[in-house]
Design a protein around this motif. Structure first.
Motif: not given
Length: 441
Positions: A21, A23, A26, A93-94
């Protein structure tokens, strides 16, 4: 074995789950997966251009260049597409704008490649007495935009999105009034990050003449060689993937996130060699594992599914019968959680050992030329013999090896299956006895 699985669950599994997981990994995984539809479609044009039947190959030979154009514009540009997909995923993701992250990553990747003035090259050729080519202006060399550029695309993505994140964090962006449409506002917010990214990479690549692509490929060359052409490049991924799966972690997601960029480079090199009519250089791109090892899914479980269908345990027989069709198409989640194979100390041993054994056999067969090498990314849901045939561009020996590997996996699974079957039969009898006892009360 139970103690070993407990150690995996308590000590080994948590860091691996966190790694899956992470980031950046991923984002790499999601970005590469987003290109698979293009890669698969492009790969099939290799089959059309180089069909396994000689009479067909002779018939299409005059048009090979035209037939290969979709291949060159899909698989030949895979790193280009992946750069955008990875940047989009990492930016999201951010909680940043995904489109801006994708576009900036793509721009950063392209800044690592210097365009060539083809007119100037042709002029020099004409001065040397070589005639017949038409001037076309500036052009981007495609050599580093496919699989060979994947590592550079990953680096470009991380650099671009992290610059966007840091500048956004410290409010080094252009803010537009609320009345400005959101799409326009996003573009202006990315203006300063875009300037920083482009100027930095322009200075490094052009003025310092530092070839980032070559530098990265030189670093990864030993890793690529081990992964693609050594027995350890086959056995280590198999062991780690099956070990993680037996502990309940999707092993292919964890290990694939790390190795898939390398596997794509290996596949692209093989595909390019096939398109150029040259020997294929690499033994073990990801398709090697898909078609010769993961037959029926991780753990080579098609052989186990066949055994389950004839089990004396009513439960295992039912699991086998509703699992056999998915297993033919390389989907084994019904068995993973139905048998179950996850956290099963009895079946964990063949689940790990069977793929290792058939991996060794397959590596030997491919390396000495008995079985053709893999150059085409056939859809993973094809039955293994058909997928192996297409992926090797028509190697009948690959089909035969798949069948042999299924039989070998059945032999390895069989004694452990019988032990587990006996345990399940005893539990079923105990349950029946308990039910009858309750009814008689």
């Amino acid at each position: 074995m139970e103690k070993f699985l407990k150690w995996i669950e308590e000590k080994f599994m948590p860091p691996m789950a966190r790694l899956a997981e992470q980031r950046h990994l991923r984002a790499i995984r999601d970005g590469i997966i987003s290109t698979l539809s293009l890669i698969i479609v492009g790969s099939f044009f290799l089959i059309i251009a180089f069909p396994p039947v000689k009479s067909w190959a002779d018939a299409v030979a005059p048009n090979v260049g035209k037939i290969l154009i979709p291949f060159r514009m899909t698989m030949g540009l895979m790193a280009l597409y992946a750069a955008y997909g990875m940047g989009y995923s990492l930016a999201k993701s951010y909680k940043l704008d995904g489109v801006s992250g994708g576009v900036l990553s793509l721009a950063a990747f392209l800044m690592m490649t210097i365009p060539v003035n083809v007119d100037g090259v042709l002029k020099k050729a004409a001065e040397a007495g070589i005639q017949g080519a038409n001037p076309i202006g500036w052009a981007l060399p495609m050599g580093n935009l496919g699989g060979a550029g994947m590592f550079a695309a990953i680096l470009a993505m991380i650099f671009a999105v992290e610059v966007l994140r840091i500048l956004k964090k410290y409010n080094v962006t252009l803010k537009m009034p609320e009345q400005v449409p959101e799409s326009v506002s996003r573009s202006f917010e990315a203006l300063i990050p875009a300037a920083v990214i482009i100027v930095v990479l322009w200075f490094i690549r052009v003025w310092l003449n530092f070839d980032i692509q070559k530098f990265i490929m030189d670093i990864f060359a030993p890793v690529k060689g081990v992964a693609g052409n050594s027995i350890w490049g086959v056995l280590v991924p198999i062991f780690l993937i099956t070990l993680l799966w037996s502990a309940g972690i999707h092993g292919a997601s964890v290990i694939g996130s790390v190795l898939r960029p390398i596997w794509l480079v290996l596949l692209e090199e093989n595909a390019a060699a096939l398109a150029a009519g040259q020997p294929l250089p690499n033994i073990a791109p990801e398709q090697f594992f898909q078609w010769l090892v993961w037959i029926g899914g991780a753990g080579a479980t098609l052989g186990l599914a066949i055994l389950l269908c004839f089990s004396k345990s009513e439960y295992l027989k039912k699991v086998g019968r509703f699992s056999i069709i998915p297993a033919i198409f390389n989907i084994n989640e019904p068995m993973m959680f139905g048998v179950p194979l996850v956290m099963n100390p009895i079946l964990a041993i063949p689940f790990i050992v069977a793929p290792l054994v058939i991996g060794i056999i397959s590596y030997i067969a491919v390396s000495i030329g008995i079985v053709g090498r893999f150059a085409i990314n056939a859809p993973w849901t094809l039955p293994a013999p058909i997928g192996a045939y297409f992926a090797t561009n028509g190697s009948i020996s690959a089909v035969i090896l798949v069948i042999i590997n299924i039989l070998i996996s059945m032999v390895i699974y069989y004694p452990f299956f019988k032990v587990y079957e006996k345990k399940m039969i005893e539990e079923e009898k105990a349950q029946i006895a308990a039910t009858e006892s309750t009814l008689n009360m």
